[in-house]
Design a protein around this motif. Sequence first.
Motif, PDB file in Angstrom:
ATOM      1  N   ARG A 301       0.818  -1.207   0.000  1.00 56.11           N
ATOM      2  CA  ARG A 301       0.000   0.000   0.000  1.00 56.11           C
ATOM      3  C   ARG A 301       0.857   1.264   0.000  1.00 56.11           C
ATOM      4  NH1 ARG A 301      -2.815  -0.877   4.389  1.00 56.11           N
ATOM      5  NH2 ARG A 301      -1.699   0.543   5.776  1.00 56.11           N
ATOM      6  N   GLU A 302       1.959   1.213   0.766  1.00 61.04           N
ATOM      7  CA  GLU A 302       2.832   2.382   0.881  1.00 61.04           C
ATOM      8  C   GLU A 302       3.898   2.411  -0.203  1.00 61.04           C
ATOM      9  OE1 GLU A 302       2.443   4.874   2.949  1.00 61.04           O
ATOM     10  OE2 GLU A 302       0.710   3.966   3.961  1.00 61.04           O
ATOM     11  N   GLN A 303       3.902   1.380  -1.093  1.00 60.01           N
ATOM     12  CA  GLN A 303       4.884   1.275  -2.166  1.00 60.01           C
ATOM     13  C   GLN A 303       6.308   1.290  -1.608  1.00 60.01           C
ATOM     14  OE1 GLN A 303       3.707   4.475  -4.888  1.00 60.01           O
ATOM     15  NE2 GLN A 303       2.484   3.018  -6.064  1.00 60.01           N
ATOM     16  N   LEU A 304       6.519   0.379  -0.653  1.00 58.36           N
ATOM     17  CA  LEU A 304       7.824   0.232  -0.013  1.00 58.36           C
ATOM     18  C   LEU A 304       8.350  -1.174  -0.254  1.00 58.36           C
ATOM     19  CD1 LEU A 304       6.884   1.821   3.440  1.00 58.36           C
ATOM     20  CD2 LEU A 304       8.226   2.933   1.636  1.00 58.36           C
ATOM     21  N   GLU A 305       9.655  -1.336  -0.147  1.00 58.06           N
ATOM     22  CA  GLU A 305      10.247  -2.670  -0.201  1.00 58.06           C
ATOM     23  C   GLU A 305      11.311  -2.781   0.884  1.00 58.06           C
ATOM     24  OE1 GLU A 305      12.932  -3.321  -3.666  1.00 58.06           O
ATOM     25  OE2 GLU A 305      12.141  -1.390  -4.346  1.00 58.06           O
ATOM     26  N   ILE A 306      11.435  -3.964   1.465  1.00 56.52           N
ATOM     27  CA  ILE A 306      12.464  -4.208   2.472  1.00 56.52           C
ATOM     28  C   ILE A 306      13.769  -4.522   1.753  1.00 56.52           C
ATOM     29  CG2 ILE A 306      13.219  -5.752   4.318  1.00 56.52           C
ATOM     30  CD1 ILE A 306      10.309  -6.082   5.109  1.00 56.52           C
ATOM     31  N   VAL A 307      14.837  -3.781   2.075  1.00 56.68           N
ATOM     32  CA  VAL A 307      16.119  -3.970   1.398  1.00 56.68           C
ATOM     33  C   VAL A 307      17.222  -4.435   2.338  1.00 56.68           C
ATOM     34  CG1 VAL A 307      15.617  -2.341  -0.452  1.00 56.68           C
ATOM     35  CG2 VAL A 307      16.667  -1.504   1.663  1.00 56.68           C
ATOM     36  N   ALA A 308      16.973  -4.438   3.646  1.00 58.24           N
ATOM     37  CA  ALA A 308      17.974  -4.929   4.595  1.00 58.24           C
ATOM     38  C   ALA A 308      17.302  -5.252   5.920  1.00 58.24           C
ATOM     39  CB  ALA A 308      19.085  -3.891   4.812  1.00 58.24           C
ATOM     40  N   GLY A 309      17.947  -6.151   6.686  1.00 63.94           N
ATOM     41  CA  GLY A 309      17.458  -6.493   8.001  1.00 63.94           C
ATOM     42  C   GLY A 309      16.994  -7.928   8.084  1.00 63.94           C
ATOM     43  N   PRO A 310      16.618  -8.385   9.267  1.00 64.23           N
ATOM     44  CA  PRO A 310      16.688  -7.609  10.509  1.00 64.23           C
ATOM     45  C   PRO A 310      18.116  -7.472  11.022  1.00 64.23           C
ATOM     46  CG  PRO A 310      15.958  -9.836  10.962  1.00 64.23           C
ATOM     47  CD  PRO A 310      16.056  -9.720   9.480  1.00 64.23           C
ATOM     48  N   ASP A 311      18.444  -6.312  11.618  1.00 65.71           N
ATOM     49  CA  ASP A 311      19.765  -6.114  12.198  1.00 65.71           C
ATOM     50  C   ASP A 311      19.759  -6.598  13.635  1.00 65.71           C
ATOM     51  OD1 ASP A 311      18.450  -4.149  13.679  1.00 65.71           O
ATOM     52  OD2 ASP A 311      19.214  -2.491  12.466  1.00 65.71           O
ATOM     53  N   THR A 312      20.802  -6.276  14.380  1.00 61.87           N
ATOM     54  CA  THR A 312      20.927  -6.784  15.745  1.00 61.87           C
ATOM     55  C   THR A 312      19.835  -6.287  16.681  1.00 61.87           C
ATOM     56  OG1 THR A 312      22.472  -5.007  16.261  1.00 61.87           O
ATOM     57  CG2 THR A 312      23.413  -7.109  15.580  1.00 61.87           C
ATOM     58  N   LEU A 313      19.157  -5.187  16.309  1.00 56.97           N
ATOM     59  CA  LEU A 313      18.046  -4.680  17.111  1.00 56.97           C
ATOM     60  C   LEU A 313      16.705  -5.208  16.619  1.00 56.97           C
ATOM     61  CD1 LEU A 313      19.025  -0.918  17.587  1.00 56.97           C
ATOM     62  CD2 LEU A 313      19.244  -2.786  19.231  1.00 56.97           C
ATOM     63  N   GLY A 314      16.736  -5.993  15.515  1.00 55.51           N
ATOM     64  CA  GLY A 314      15.494  -6.492  14.946  1.00 55.51           C
ATOM     65  C   GLY A 314      14.862  -5.508  13.984  1.00 55.51           C
ATOM     66  N   ALA A 315      15.604  -4.442  13.606  1.00 58.02           N
ATOM     67  CA  ALA A 315      15.070  -3.419  12.713  1.00 58.02           C
ATOM     68  C   ALA A 315      15.283  -3.793  11.250  1.00 58.02           C
ATOM     69  CB  ALA A 315      15.719  -2.072  13.003  1.00 58.02           C
ATOM     70  N   PHE A 316      14.353  -3.350  10.384  1.00 58.57           N
ATOM     71  CA  PHE A 316      14.446  -3.544   8.945  1.00 58.57           C
ATOM     72  C   PHE A 316      14.669  -2.184   8.280  1.00 58.57           C
ATOM     73  CE2 PHE A 316      12.021  -7.090  10.507  1.00 58.57           C
ATOM     74  CZ  PHE A 316      12.417  -8.172   9.720  1.00 58.57           C
TER      75      PHE A 316
END
Length: 341
Positions: A301-316
């Motif tokens: 819906r927001e026209q986003l894509e995940i390009v990295a993660g999860p990192d050590t904090l669990g963030a994407f």
Amino acid sequence: MNALTPSLAIVAARLPSPPSSAELLEGEVAGTTPDWRGIAVPEHLMERFERRSDAAPLAARPIAGGQIHLLARLPGFGAVLLDAWDSTRQRWRGWLVTPDASYADACGLVVEERDAPADPRAGLVLCDMPVTLAVTDLGACLGVFSQERLQAARWLERHGRANGAASAPGVIARVALPGDDYALTGTPLSSELGKDGRVAYRQLLRQGLQQLQIASADAAAPQVKTPVTAANANRWLKIVTAVAASVMVVQSAWLFLPKEGAVVGNAEFRSGGSGVETGVRTRVLFRAEATEAEIRTWLQREQLEIVAGPDTLGAFTVLSRNRQKVLPPPGPGNPLAVINP
């Protein structure tokens, strides 16, 4: 010595034979006894209470590689140590985890004091039982492995079967790993029919995974598509849950010391194509209870894509091709918990 050939070294513990039945400790399992520190209980049970209390703050940690999570649909059955995220299949790869260190075979990694804090329900990583799971299959976090310990699990999956020691159920020993490291593991399974309870234990666990429709990550293993509907289909649940509730404590003189500065393994999402990515990147944390479908729908819906993660904090890290894009604040209608944590 060939680094790829496991060799048993010092025996660290000889565990008692698994009990034929187990009685659930309601106060321990449900966590409903607030004043347990003032109750006279056996020392080994007190240690389990301490370990559960120490690991409690981890429960709601955002999902990331290297973490041990309960199976959401049936927490009493077991947990999983997360290895890596498969962005193609949108699933986590990992290994089944149970509390029962006494069932360790040559591919089993015993959770020990350097892994603290770790809930006592995480006692043994079955590196010969890799699985794949959706995000929605994961429950509370029980512990976090360092990158070195995650590498140990990977090494045991690949090379543990080469352990040439004699079968000795209930024996936990040190196995040398590359880089002067070691792992506490068990001995190979016995080939004699009916002589090794660990064989039947694994059969019960595999039946349980079939009932839960959790697929094996082993390419050689059949992928389960439908649940087993045998007349005694629930028998595995009663037996394995009883075993999981049993009090199995490694009797040794380890010091219970947490490892400071542990590094959690990462799993990266990479966008396709060979061109240079353009747009706005933003780090986000998703709500722990957000479902995979909810996150996917929101991204589209927001026209986003995940390009990295999860990192050590669990963030994407999410990418918007629109340079003017501003993410909506966390709240109703989206799965966000924190923006730019």
